[in-house]
Design a protein around this motif. Structure first.
Motif, PDB file in Angstrom:
ATOM      1  N   ILE A  34       0.847  -1.211   0.000  1.00  9.85           N
ATOM      2  CA  ILE A  34       0.000   0.000   0.000  1.00  9.85           C
ATOM      3  C   ILE A  34       0.876   1.253   0.000  1.00  9.85           C
ATOM      4  CG2 ILE A  34      -1.680   1.322   1.331  1.00  9.85           C
ATOM      5  CD1 ILE A  34      -2.844  -1.345   2.295  1.00  9.85           C
ATOM      6  N   GLU A  35       1.938   1.238   0.778  1.00 11.28           N
ATOM      7  CA  GLU A  35       2.837   2.404   0.809  1.00 11.28           C
ATOM      8  C   GLU A  35       3.496   2.625  -0.544  1.00 11.28           C
ATOM      9  OE1 GLU A  35       6.849   4.012   3.163  1.00 11.28           O
ATOM     10  OE2 GLU A  35       6.002   2.038   3.629  1.00 11.28           O
ATOM     11  N   GLY A  36       3.965   1.545  -1.193  1.00  9.11           N
ATOM     12  CA  GLY A  36       4.619   1.684  -2.502  1.00  9.11           C
ATOM     13  C   GLY A  36       3.685   2.189  -3.577  1.00  9.11           C
ATOM     14  N   ILE A  37       2.448   1.670  -3.604  1.00 11.10           N
ATOM     15  CA  ILE A  37       1.472   2.129  -4.597  1.00 11.10           C
ATOM     16  C   ILE A  37       1.082   3.580  -4.337  1.00 11.10           C
ATOM     17  CG2 ILE A  37      -0.849   1.774  -5.500  1.00 11.10           C
ATOM     18  CD1 ILE A  37       1.231  -0.295  -6.369  1.00 11.10           C
ATOM     19  N   HIS A  38       0.937   3.939  -3.068  1.00 10.87           N
ATOM     20  CA  HIS A  38       0.620   5.334  -2.737  1.00 10.87           C
ATOM     21  C   HIS A  38       1.713   6.277  -3.225  1.00 10.87           C
ATOM     22  CE1 HIS A  38       1.546   8.685   0.061  1.00 10.87           C
ATOM     23  NE2 HIS A  38       0.300   9.013  -0.216  1.00 10.87           N
ATOM     24  N   LEU A  39       2.973   5.902  -3.047  1.00  7.57           N
ATOM     25  CA  LEU A  39       4.074   6.754  -3.497  1.00  7.57           C
ATOM     26  C   LEU A  39       4.091   6.878  -5.015  1.00  7.57           C
ATOM     27  CD1 LEU A  39       6.947   5.569  -1.105  1.00  7.57           C
ATOM     28  CD2 LEU A  39       5.689   7.728  -1.036  1.00  7.57           C
ATOM     29  N   TYR A  73       0.040   2.736  11.035  1.00 15.24           N
ATOM     30  CA  TYR A  73       1.303   2.776  10.280  1.00 15.24           C
ATOM     31  C   TYR A  73       1.203   3.751   9.107  1.00 15.24           C
ATOM     32  CZ  TYR A  73       4.989   1.283   7.093  1.00 15.24           C
ATOM     33  OH  TYR A  73       6.065   1.269   6.236  1.00 15.24           O
ATOM     34  N   LEU A  74       0.119   3.680   8.371  1.00 12.48           N
ATOM     35  CA  LEU A  74      -0.053   4.569   7.215  1.00 12.48           C
ATOM     36  C   LEU A  74      -0.234   6.021   7.666  1.00 12.48           C
ATOM     37  CD1 LEU A  74      -2.411   2.306   5.071  1.00 12.48           C
ATOM     38  CD2 LEU A  74       0.029   2.716   4.707  1.00 12.48           C
ATOM     39  N   SER A  75      -0.908   6.212   8.767  1.00 11.70           N
ATOM     40  CA  SER A  75      -1.107   7.572   9.262  1.00 11.70           C
ATOM     41  C   SER A  75       0.207   8.194   9.703  1.00 11.70           C
ATOM     42  CB  SER A  75      -2.098   7.568  10.432  1.00 11.70           C
ATOM     43  OG  SER A  75      -3.349   7.072  10.028  1.00 11.70           O
ATOM     44  N   GLN A  76       1.115   7.369  10.244  1.00 12.37           N
ATOM     45  CA  GLN A  76       2.416   7.884  10.672  1.00 12.37           C
ATOM     46  C   GLN A  76       3.285   8.315   9.490  1.00 12.37           C
ATOM     47  OE1 GLN A  76       3.871   4.618  13.022  1.00 12.37           O
ATOM     48  NE2 GLN A  76       2.963   5.402  14.932  1.00 12.37           N
ATOM     49  N   LEU A  77       2.910   7.875   8.283  1.00 12.52           N
ATOM     50  CA  LEU A  77       3.619   8.320   7.070  1.00 12.52           C
ATOM     51  C   LEU A  77       3.010   9.606   6.520  1.00 12.52           C
ATOM     52  CD1 LEU A  77       3.984   4.863   5.272  1.00 12.52           C
ATOM     53  CD2 LEU A  77       5.714   6.088   6.609  1.00 12.52           C
ATOM     54  N   TYR A  78       2.211  10.275   7.332  1.00 14.27           N
ATOM     55  CA  TYR A  78       1.522  11.517   6.945  1.00 14.27           C
ATOM     56  C   TYR A  78       0.570  11.280   5.771  1.00 14.27           C
ATOM     57  CZ  TYR A  78       5.123  13.539   9.906  1.00 14.27           C
ATOM     58  OH  TYR A  78       5.949  13.825  10.962  1.00 14.27           O
ATOM     59  N   ILE A  79      -0.074  10.115   5.794  1.00 18.02           N
ATOM     60  CA  ILE A  79      -1.088   9.777   4.804  1.00 18.02           C
ATOM     61  C   ILE A  79      -2.424   9.704   5.529  1.00 18.02           C
ATOM     62  CG2 ILE A  79      -1.822   8.148   3.035  1.00 18.02           C
ATOM     63  CD1 ILE A  79       1.046   7.021   3.060  1.00 18.02           C
ATOM     64  N   ARG A  80      -3.379  10.471   5.073  1.00 18.99           N
ATOM     65  CA  ARG A  80      -4.707  10.406   5.683  1.00 18.99           C
ATOM     66  C   ARG A  80      -5.323   9.049   5.375  1.00 18.99           C
ATOM     67  NH1 ARG A  80      -7.846  15.420   3.442  1.00 18.99           N
ATOM     68  NH2 ARG A  80      -6.760  14.751   1.558  1.00 18.99           N
ATOM     69  N   THR A  81      -5.635   8.285   6.423  1.00 22.89           N
ATOM     70  CA  THR A  81      -6.102   6.911   6.268  1.00 22.89           C
ATOM     71  C   THR A  81      -7.370   6.706   7.087  1.00 22.89           C
ATOM     72  OG1 THR A  81      -3.801   6.180   6.038  1.00 22.89           O
ATOM     73  CG2 THR A  81      -5.454   4.485   6.433  1.00 22.89           C
ATOM     74  N   ALA A  82      -8.328   5.995   6.470  1.00 25.96           N
ATOM     75  CA  ALA A  82      -9.578   5.662   7.166  1.00 25.96           C
ATOM     76  C   ALA A  82      -9.930   4.218   6.861  1.00 25.96           C
ATOM     77  CB  ALA A  82     -10.698   6.591   6.718  1.00 25.96           C
ATOM     78  N   THR A 200       8.111  -2.761  -7.311  1.00 27.97           N
ATOM     79  CA  THR A 200       8.717  -2.367  -8.593  1.00 27.97           C
ATOM     80  C   THR A 200       7.598  -1.918  -9.524  1.00 27.97           C
ATOM     81  OG1 THR A 200      10.475  -4.001  -8.294  1.00 27.97           O
ATOM     82  CG2 THR A 200      10.146  -3.108 -10.513  1.00 27.97           C
ATOM     83  N   THR A 201       7.617  -0.653  -9.953  1.00 28.92           N
ATOM     84  CA  THR A 201       6.542  -0.074 -10.764  1.00 28.92           C
ATOM     85  C   THR A 201       6.992   0.093 -12.211  1.00 28.92           C
ATOM     86  OG1 THR A 201       7.287   2.124 -10.077  1.00 28.92           O
ATOM     87  CG2 THR A 201       5.472   1.142  -8.843  1.00 28.92           C
ATOM     88  N   PRO A 202       6.045   0.222 -13.166  1.00 31.19           N
ATOM     89  CA  PRO A 202       6.405   0.336 -14.593  1.00 31.19           C
ATOM     90  C   PRO A 202       6.985   1.709 -14.913  1.00 31.19           C
ATOM     91  CG  PRO A 202       4.042   0.533 -14.320  1.00 31.19           C
ATOM     92  CD  PRO A 202       4.580   0.160 -12.969  1.00 31.19           C
ATOM     93  N   ASN A 203       7.786   1.749 -15.978  1.00 29.94           N
ATOM     94  CA  ASN A 203       8.376   3.008 -16.444  1.00 29.94           C
ATOM     95  C   ASN A 203       7.463   3.731 -17.436  1.00 29.94           C
ATOM     96  OD1 ASN A 203      10.788   2.611 -14.953  1.00 29.94           O
ATOM     97  ND2 ASN A 203      11.565   1.251 -16.553  1.00 29.94           N
ATOM     98  N   LEU A 204       6.519   3.009 -18.034  1.00 25.73           N
ATOM     99  CA  LEU A 204       5.625   3.604 -19.030  1.00 25.73           C
ATOM    100  C   LEU A 204       4.384   4.176 -18.361  1.00 25.73           C
ATOM    101  CD1 LEU A 204       5.791   0.887 -21.840  1.00 25.73           C
ATOM    102  CD2 LEU A 204       7.128   3.000 -21.657  1.00 25.73           C
ATOM    103  N   GLY A 205       3.849   5.224 -18.957  1.00 26.13           N
ATOM    104  CA  GLY A 205       2.622   5.822 -18.457  1.00 26.13           C
ATOM    105  C   GLY A 205       1.413   4.958 -18.769  1.00 26.13           C
ATOM    106  N   LEU A 206       0.243   5.374 -18.231  1.00 24.99           N
ATOM    107  CA  LEU A 206      -0.968   4.578 -18.363  1.00 24.99           C
ATOM    108  C   LEU A 206      -1.329   4.337 -19.822  1.00 24.99           C
ATOM    109  CD1 LEU A 206      -3.453   3.226 -17.107  1.00 24.99           C
ATOM    110  CD2 LEU A 206      -4.578   5.468 -17.135  1.00 24.99           C
ATOM    111  N   TYR A 207      -1.342   5.410 -20.647  1.00 28.34           N
ATOM    112  CA  TYR A 207      -1.791   5.242 -22.026  1.00 28.34           C
ATOM    113  C   TYR A 207      -0.663   4.848 -22.968  1.00 28.34           C
ATOM    114  CZ  TYR A 207      -6.151   6.985 -20.288  1.00 28.34           C
ATOM    115  OH  TYR A 207      -7.317   7.115 -19.579  1.00 28.34           O
ATOM    116  N   GLN A 208       0.532   4.689 -22.425  1.00 32.72           N
ATOM    117  CA  GLN A 208       1.562   3.983 -23.159  1.00 32.72           C
ATOM    118  C   GLN A 208       1.390   2.480 -22.955  1.00 32.72           C
ATOM    119  OE1 GLN A 208       4.848   6.218 -21.317  1.00 32.72           O
ATOM    120  NE2 GLN A 208       5.499   6.779 -23.385  1.00 32.72           N
TER     121      GLN A 208
END
Length: 633
Positions: A34-39, A73-82, A200-208
């Motif tokens: 969740i943290e990686g996808i949020h970043l 944990y997510l809130s401590q990363l300064y992410i608003r979480t509910a 590990t995230t992709p280098n290409l954008g969504l519509y690529q």
């Protein structure tokens, strides 16, 4: 007491056993993914979704503690979480989820309860493409089975986390989508996660990654608006294609997105009726009859409530145009303007100096040459002759070499000055200066003789219909020709040329292209507004993103500019005779000068004649009176 405690413990055990666990993977897996996808997506908030009404009360203590630890944990990363259940999301949050900017919705598990509630309650209600989605799968759950009755739009970001192998320290992240509701679900690898390297995230954008519609049919509507939108018809008169500027644009879009376009003609742009419904091309879009309007749509605020615009194709200005008046300004200074005042003063001084030089030379040589010469010219007469030389008149030759040299200089100077004056005068007369009866919309209204027009059922009409400007409101009510509004810019500009005192609102670039096609010269009034032109899609259209992506690629690569230079080339209007003729009004000052001179000469002649006759009669009476006196003596 023991019986009550045992009974309570039994009830708690029953609830715990009948309620499935919400966290189906180790807690650190949820945290890291969740943290990686949020970043990666830079979400502003995270909503952890489950199906249990009160997890803190109905779940086991350790299960409830895991949910609390994850949120903490997510809130401590300064992410608003509910944390909330799906029922609360729909009933309590409702349409207010639009107030969340770039939210990340996390489905904590793939339970049957969640699948049923998500398929029947959430996915039909929510705009799936608005948030980013993550769901965590067990080992025995397949993507096709879980999403069998769930539509994932083409522009929706929905990630599925699946265990990779037998280890809980590795996972595969797959993204899923459908090109259309009736098409198959497409699955592709988005990235991977492991405990050592994280996400590990992709280098290409969504519509690529999603640049291919695999031949999907997109319904396109347009309107006949030459030269930028030209309808191509078959033998039955039905629209089968589009030409012109927007025809080239949609052709490039069709190739770039690998889709198929089918066409449907609209007969007007679109106007909202009193009951809130739309007619024309906008109405076809709101009724889901077409997916895209490929025409020069003005981005108007009232349309934004029901349709969405693509990225702007170009910007331009809107003005009102009238036919150029058939008369020009009388150029009273046309015959003095070629020379500055200093040159005129210099010419006057030169004439006086030349005349004085000739008179001085003749006076000095008076006793040396031809003492018998009579009728010598006075200074005023010499000055008149020198002035005549500057007007290309001849001078009597002189026997004195000095005078002849002065006369030669005078004639040469006169030839040069006359040539310069003639060239400047001709170019000055060739420039047409037209009298504009007015230059503003207020002036058009005050004139009172003009009718005014805009394109029928268009954004131009809506602009005047909904304006808060008092002058434009009066124009809409009093001088707008409601009954015979033209269907496009070409017909409107033709009407300006064919009818007397007719004004028409148009875009600058359209007038520039259509000017050679109409039989009059159009004159603009002051700018009314700057406008942006784009195409339109349905509200929440899944294809808006890929269309915008291709338009931006065409813009950044210079293709749009090339299309402008080819399709919007402006041919300069040429005079049929090949040259500009001087009109009668251009020589009116000369005619008035000549007429004034003749009148003044005639007046002086009559005065001179009258004075001469009076003197003659006076002398005659005086002579006869003298004779009578002599006879009486």
């Amino acid at each position: 007491m023991v019986q009550v405690l045992c009974k309570s413990t039994l009830i708690l055990l029953i609830i715990t056993c009948n309620t499935s666990a919400q966290l189906i993977r180790p807690l650190n897996v949820y945290k890291n993914i969740i943290e990686g996808i949020h970043l990666y997506f830079n979400n502003t908030c995270i909503i952890l979704l489950h199906t249990i009404q009160h997890p803190m009360e109905t779940q086991a203590l350790h299960e409830a503690g895991y949910l609390k630890d994850l949120q903490l944990y997510l809130s401590q990363l300064y992410i608003r979480t509910a944390t909330m259940n799906l029922h609360t999301l729909k009933t309590d949050i409702g349409i207010g989820y639009f107030n969340l900017k770039r939210p990340l919705f996390v489905l904590l598990n793939d339970s049957d309860e969640l699948k049923i509630e998500f398929a029947h309650e959430i996915s039909p209600w929510i705009s799936m493409a608005y948030p980013t989605w993550i769901i965590f799968f067990r080992e025995n759950t397949t993507i096709d089975f879980f999403f069998k009755n769930i539509y994932i739009p083409f522009d929706c970001i929905f990630l599925v986390v699946e265990k990779k192998g037998d280890s809980d320290n590795e996972a595969t992240l797959s993204e899923i989508y459908q090109i259309d509701k009736e098409r198959e679900l497409r699955i592709s690898v988005f990235g991977y996660w492991n405990l050592q390297f994280g996400v590990t995230t992709p280098n290409l954008g969504l519509y690529q990654r999603r640049g291919d519609l695999f031949g999907h049919n997109i319904r396109v509507s347009s309107i006949e608006d030459p030269p930028v939108s030209l309808i191509i018809r078959n033998q039955f008169g039905q629209m089968v294609g589009l030409n012109g500027f927007f025809g080239k644009v949609v052709s490039l879009l069709e190739h770039g997105m690998n889709c198929t376009f089918t066409y449907k003609e609209a007969h007007n742009w679109g106007l909202r009726m009193n009951n809130g419904s739309w007619i024309g091309a906008i109405g076809m879009l709101t009724r889901n009859e077409v997916d895209l309007i490929a025409a020069e749509l003005m981005m108007a605020t009232d349309r934004l409530e029901d349709v969405e615009y693509t990225t702007p194709v170009y910007t331009t200005k809107c003005r009102t145009y009238i036919k150029r008046p058939s008369f020009t300004v009388v150029k009273w200074k046309a015959y003095t303007a070629p020379f500055q005042s200093g040159i005129w003063y210099s010419l006057g001084i030169l004439i006086i100096v030349s005349s004085a030089s000739i008179s001085f030379v003749k006076a000095v040589t008076k006793n040396k040459i031809d003492k018998q010469m009579k009728n010598r010219l006075t200074f005023s007469e010499t000055t008149f002759l020198v002035f005549g030389a500057f007007c290309s008149q001849g001078m009597d030759p002189s026997a004195l070499d000095t005078v002849m040299i002065i006369q030669l200089v005078v004639h040469v100077t006169a030839v040069v000055i006359l040539a310069a004056y003639s060239a400047a005068l001709i170019s000055f007369l060739a420039v047409k200066v037209f009298i504009m009866p007015f230059t503003t919309m207020e002036g058009l209204l005050k004139d009172g003789t003009y009718k005014f027009g805009v394109i029928a059922n268009s954004a131009d009409f809506s602009f005047f219909q909904n304006t808060s400007d008092k002058i434009l409101q009066v124009m809409f009510e009093e001088i707008l020709d409601h009954d015979e509004l033209p269907p496009n810019y070409y017909e409107g500009l033709k009407k300006v040329c064919e009818e007397e005192n007719y004004a028409f609102m148009a875009m600058d670039n359209m007038v520039a292209v259509l000017q050679p096609k109409v039989n009059c010269i159009l004159e603009p009034l002051d700018v009314m507004m700057q406008t942006t032109i784009g195409m339109a899609v349905r509200k929440w259209s899944p294809y808006k993103g890929i269309i915008n992506s291709n338009l931006l690629m065409m813009r950044d690569s210079g293709i749009l500019q090339r299309l402008f230079s080819i399709e919007w080339v402006v041919q300069p209007a040429k005079n049929k005779d090949g040259w500009t003729s001087v009109e009668m009004i251009d020589i009116l000052p000369l005619i008035l000068l000549l007429g004034g001179g003749l009148f003044l000469a005639g007046l002086l002649l009559s005065v001179e004649k009258t004075v001469s006759n009076n003197l003659h009669y006076f002398e005659k009476d005086k002579k006869s009176h003298k004779i009578q006196i002599d006879k009486s003596n």
